[in-house]
Design an enzyme around this catalytic site. Structure first.
Site, short mmCIF file in Angstrom:
data_model
loop_
_atom_site.label_atom_id
_atom_site.label_comp_id
_atom_site.label_asym_id
_atom_site.label_seq_id
_atom_site.Cartn_x
_atom_site.Cartn_y
_atom_site.Cartn_z
CG HIS A 191 -1.99 -1.07 1.12
ND1 HIS A 191 -2.47 -1.77 2.19
CD2 HIS A 191 -2.67 -1.51 0.02
CE1 HIS A 191 -3.40 -2.62 1.76
NE2 HIS A 191 -3.54 -2.47 0.46
CD GLU A 194 -0.57 0.44 4.42
OE1 GLU A 194 0.05 -0.64 4.49
OE2 GLU A 194 -1.81 0.50 4.26
CG HIS A 319 0.11 -4.11 4.95
ND1 HIS A 319 -0.68 -3.62 3.95
CD2 HIS A 319 0.60 -5.31 4.51
CE1 HIS A 319 -0.68 -4.48 2.93
NE2 HIS A 319 0.07 -5.51 3.24
CD GLU A 389 -2.33 -3.43 9.03
OE1 GLU A 389 -1.75 -2.37 8.72
OE2 GLU A 389 -3.13 -4.01 8.28
O1 0X9 Z 1 -6.79 -4.03 4.51
C1 0X9 Z 1 -5.63 -4.44 4.34
O2 0X9 Z 1 -5.18 -4.77 3.26
C2 0X9 Z 1 -4.70 -4.54 5.56
N1 0X9 Z 1 -4.82 -3.36 6.37
S1 0X9 Z 1 -4.27 -1.92 5.81
O3 0X9 Z 1 -4.72 -0.92 6.72
N2 0X9 Z 1 -2.69 -1.92 5.82
O4 0X9 Z 1 -4.76 -1.72 4.50
C3 0X9 Z 1 -5.11 -5.72 6.40
C4 0X9 Z 1 -5.11 -7.01 5.67
C5 0X9 Z 1 -5.36 -8.14 6.60
N3 0X9 Z 1 -6.49 -8.91 6.24
C6 0X9 Z 1 -7.75 -8.78 6.78
N4 0X9 Z 1 -8.08 -7.86 7.61
N5 0X9 Z 1 -8.64 -9.68 6.46
ZN ZN Z 2 -1.69 -1.83 4.07
#
Ligand code: 0X9
Ligand code: ZN
Length: 437
Positions: A191, A194, A319, A389
């Protein structure tokens, strides 16, 4: 998941007072698209510009919501990318159409143009962070400082034909040679915004090279095949920091047509692709792309992993933000079926949480998301895969743009978990929680 700058409580208060929060009582034409509202906090735009300005129609949407994964998943299933959870609200990024959908479904919420919500500061003070060119140089200098065990090579190219660089640390196998040693791969910046997730794996590489004489590090270097890919999405990174300011860009740079940009690379992987928590809408920040692995960046990771699947045992994708340790599944609330593997995942996650103070949980406890890196690496190849994260814990401490000091904080918190994973890559099933390995 955030903010472009370190926001002090005073700054936050001024922000809340100074910016127009648009509620459902806003003028009817508000949701008609960009350029409807006056702004006293415009992104700084240099006078000479070679490319046309693309107006960003996205909204920052705040929704009072019960604190449970089902309520959050219902929101992401409208295409809204949740970025902040806490205080009885979720905050996230959506389009005017998604806000209209919320209204029709009877949600109470507030929305405001993203560019007004986040265009607060400019990153001169953040020059410690690596853009694409500086990362390239840093990796080059690492490789040339230790040519006996460090090599740098491209694993593929982005949409805009930038090399996606990998570093390999292996004391016996030269670049291109297979290795019998257990392998591990660290990745950053799927991303774009980030940026901290580039810095942590880069610092890990520097740490390993600088400390190669220390017995514990020498042992890891001698017995493991270590790969570090700090910037999976270089086009997105450059786009996020264009004009010397931050733009809250998440996706890659695919041209979707009609001015819409980008696929969410962490919704583009091919395990249960196209399911919950990803969007078919190109305007969504969680747009999954036209098909699984449609993007050159995810293709590059796929090819990279598949060429090395015999020895890569562990994957960690950095992330930001929220200080979490996440493991599969993300596309389903069910735990993974293999109870022995689940035990190993839980033990590893628990042990690492004890080292960095983050919260360990199954990914979907946060919200459902299909097509992420870790679901695919586990689902397709049984590689033990984690998403970290990084810092900060919440939105009000800086979100995506936590400032220069966060680089050391995040690195110091995560060096022990990273070394732990390198160590246990020989056999992740030996993980035991609470004081064991
Ligand atoms: O949404 C995402 O891709 C990740 N969080 S972010 O804020 N860095 O975008 C989390 C991915 C982990 N997977 C799930 N939450 N299912
Ligand atoms: Zn992310």
């Amino acid at each position: 998941m955030g903010l472009p700058v370190k926001i002090t409580p005073a700054k936050a208060a001024a922000l809340l007072i100074g910016l127009p929060l648009i509620s459902l009582a806003a003028p009817d034409n508000f949701f008609d698209g960009p350029g409807q509202t006056p702004s006293s906090h415009q992104v700084q735009i240099p006078k000479a510009r070679s490319k046309p300005i693309i107006e960003d129609p996205r909204l920052w949407i705040t929704i009072p919501l019960p604190n449970n994964k089902e309520a959050r998943s219902a929101i992401v299933n409208l295409g809204i990318a949740i970025e902040d959870v806490g205080g009885g609200n979720v905050g996230g990024v959506g389009t005017p159409r998604m806000a209209e959908e919320l209204r029709q479904r009877g949600y109470s919420f507030t929305a405001m143009p993203l560019r007004e919500r986040f265009a607060l500061d400019f990153p001169a003070e953040d020059s410690i962070y690596h853009n694409y060119e500086r990362l390239d140089k840093a990796l080059e200098s690492l490789a040339s400082s230790a040519p006996d065990f460090v090599s740098k090579f491209p694993i593929g190219q982005s949409h805009e034909k930038k090399n996606i660089w990998a570093l390999r640390l292996n004391t016996t196998a030269a670049h291109g040679q297979k290795s019998e040693k257990p392998g591990i791969v660290f990745m950053g910046t799927h991303h774009a915004r980030e940026h901290l997730s580039t810095e942590v794996p880069l610092l890990l590489a520097q740490y390993l090279v600088e400390n190669k004489q220390k017995p514990n590090i020498a042992k890891l270097l001698n017995t493991r095949d270590i790969y570090i890919i700090p910037m999976v999405n270089p086009d997105g990174v450059e786009w996020d920091i264009r004009d010397g300011s931050y733009h809250m860009h998440r996706k890659n740079k695919r041209a979707n047509g009609r001015g819409s940009i980008g696929v969410d690379l962490n919704r583009n992987y091919g395990h249960e692709w196209g399911q919950g928590g990803s969007s078919p809408d190109p305007d969504s920040d969680i747009y999954r792309g036209p098909e699984a692995f449609s993007e050159p960046e995810t293709q590059a990771i796929k090819n990279f992993i598949e060429q090395r699947k015999d020895n890569i045992k562990i994957l960690l994708s950095f992330h930001a933000f929220s200080e979490l340790i996440l493991y599969p599944w993300g596309h389903s609330y069910d735990p993974i079926a293999d109870s022995k593997a689940l035990g190993a995942y839980e033990a590893m996650a628990k042990n690492m949480a004890g080292m960095n103070g983050y919260t360990d949980q199954q990914s979907s406890e946060l919200y459902i998301a299909s097509g992420d890196t870790t679901d695919w690496a586990w689902g397709a190849h049984n590689i033990f895969s984690f998403t970290f994260e990084l810092t900060p814990k919440n939105f009000w401490d800086g979100g995506f743009y936590p400032g220069a000091a966060a680089v050391q904080t995040a690195f110091h918190a995560n060096i022990r978990p990273a070394l732990y994973l390198i160590d246990i890559a020989d056999n992740p099933y030996r993980a035991k929680a609470h004081g064991g390995i």
